[in-house]
Design an enzyme around this catalytic site. Structure first.
Site: not given
Length: 501
Positions: A109, A165, A167-168, A192, A245-246, A468, A475
């Site tokens: 994946d 989630g 994708w990395n 996901p 961030v967006g 920032k 987490e």
């Protein structure tokens, strides 16, 4: 650089022998068909071949998942913490037993090397589930002695939570979000990333097999529309997002309509600072790890490498020699160091930043494009640019690919100021044999995580998150418990009410 692709590899199917079945939604303890009737494909980044078809969740499916989660929450939250902990421990054990199978799915994946997935991705997720399993029975409030009266606080679950989630690290992130949520007695609806949907559903299977009640962990696959439906849903009390961030800004704005609790783990453009007294070989190792692990697709990567000018030439020479020896190729080959980027669109974006660096006048040290001889899959060579300046766009913007910018500095105050001159604040690295300076610089850096003489180690016991625009909340560790519980104060009087009227 070497690569592990040859004619034999190019012609064979990697992964499973037969095409995988269509991936459905996982709601109320089992697989169900989507109400939308729409599907999308998940693609192997190394071969560009379709892995399987995936069902797209509709708004009605999100409603169904939330309703299921409400029912599951009623049963799950009524259990003792010790009971929840025993079940979660069982889930951690199953994850470890299925490490190889799940790691191979993750490789198909994501395109990352199997050597990473089998040693980090699944096992770190299992570590997380096990950690919070042990914490489930220890959740407690505080007692306040008020003379004849007293008060106490209770940590109570939020109810139905939502996880979105990235994708990395698909299965690791699913565990990072679900384990603390479930340990605290919450239920979760998890979405996901659209590009990597496979392993979240397998995690749901594991939770069910371990004894987590139906509905406590539901998985809805889909694109941004599914995430938007979750963020807007009045039945979801909290959203935890890992993403760019967006996207984080959009989630935060949308969550305000229902005053949802929000945890955002976003991007970064982290500095890695190498002082003149550092162990150069160790610093080079860290720079390679901080830029090329998982093809550079790591939010905390130290992509701005600041090297003291007195050791710059030596550092660059050693760095280039080692980067050029990295093996690029078949992600399922244990000898592979660098796999494929996640998608064609991201591949083109990374190549665009490489062209941008050339045009800006940075000096290409090594890499710089698709590996020679590889004409299929979204592979990019580990790329190093020298003679960079702080104002170059590829130095200031997050690339999320195997592209390193090397900059020089002269003094401690100068490099701290330059390192902090960014909208991000996720992570940083400091390399020096002067530990007093290491601690001093770590304290001065605007970053949620700072490593001294190492990089990108994220044990579950320590908080992870940024300053920032790199995020809100934390987490992992006990800090995550605060984000998945709400505090109730109970006042107990010893006498009658003393009314003034």
């Amino acid at each position: 650089m070497t690569h592990g692709l040859d004619q034999a590899w190019a012609g064979r199917r990697i992964g499973y022998a037969e095409p995988m079945d269509m991936l459905r939604l996982y709601i109320d303890g089992g697989y169900v068909d989507s109400d939308s009737g729409q599907t999308f494909h998940t693609v192997n980044p190394a071969t560009e071949a379709i892995i399987t078809e995936v069902q797209q969740a509709s708004d009605a499916d999100v409603d169904r998942a939330v309703d299921s989660a409400r029912r599951g929450f009623a049963e799950w939250s009524a259990m003792t913490g010790a009971e929840r902990g025993r079940i979660l421990n069982g889930a951690a054990r199953l994850l470890r037993e299925r490490n190889e199978e799940l790691a191979r799915l993750e490789v198909l994946d994501t395109g990352k090397p199997i050597a990473e997935a089998i040693t980090v991705d699944v096992l770190s997720g299992a570590d997380c589930v096990e950690y919070y399993a042990g914490m489930a029975a220890t959740l407690k409030g505080d007692h306040y002695d008020l003379g004849g009266d007293f008060a106490y606080t209770r940590r109570e679950p939020l109810g139905v939570t939502g996880g979105i989630g990235a994708w990395n690290y698909p299965i690791q992130i699913a565990c990072w979000k679900s384990a603390p949520a479930l340990a605290c007695g919450n239920a979760m609806v998890f979405k996901p990333a659209e590009l990597t949907p496979l392993t979240a559903a397998r995690l749901a299977e594991v939770y069910t097999e371990a004894g987590v009640p139906d509905g406590v962990f539901n998985v809805v696959q889909g694109d941004a529309r599914t995430g938007q439906a979750m963020v807007a849903h009045p039945g979801i009390a909290k959203i935890s997002l890992t993403g760019e961030v967006g996207t984080g800004k959009k989630v935060m704005a949308a969550a305000a309509a229902t005053l949802k609790h929000v945890t955002l783990e976003l991007g970064g453009k982290s500095p890695l600072i190498v002082f003149e007294d550092a162990d150069i070989d160790n610093a080079v190792s860290a720079a390679l790890l901080a830029n090329f692990y998982t093809q550079g697709e790591v939010c905390s990567n130290g992509t701005r490498v600041f090297v003291h000018e007195s050791i710059h030439a030596d550092f660059i020479g050693r760095l280039a020699a080692r980067a050029e020896k990295m093996t690029i190729g078949d992600p399922l080959d244990p000898a592979t160091d660098v796999g494929a980027l996640i998608s064609e669109g991201h591949f083109q974006k990374v190549l665009g930043y490489i062209d941008m660096a050339r045009d800006a006048g940075a000096r290409l040290v090594c890499g710089g494009g698709r590996p020679p001889g590889i004409d299929r899959g979204w592979f990019v060579e580990p790329t190093v640019f020298d003679q960079c300046t702080d104002d170059m766009r590829f130095v200031t913007e997050e690339i999320f690919g195997p592209v390193m910018a090397v900059l020089t500095f002269d003094s401690e105050d100068e490099v701290v100021a330059r390192a902090n001159d960014t909208v991000y604040g996720l992570a940083a690295g400091v390399f020096t044999n002067d530990l007093a300076r290491g601690h001093r610089v770590a304290a001065a850096l605007d970053a949620g995580v700072v490593w001294i003489n190492t990089y990108n180690l994220t044990p579950i016991e320590i908080p992870f998150g940024g300053y920032k625009q790199s995020g809100i909340g934390r987490e992992n560790s006990h800090a995550a418990i605060e984000h998945y519980t709400q505090l109730k104060s109970v006042y107990v009087a010893s006498g009658d009410v003393d009314a003034p009227y």
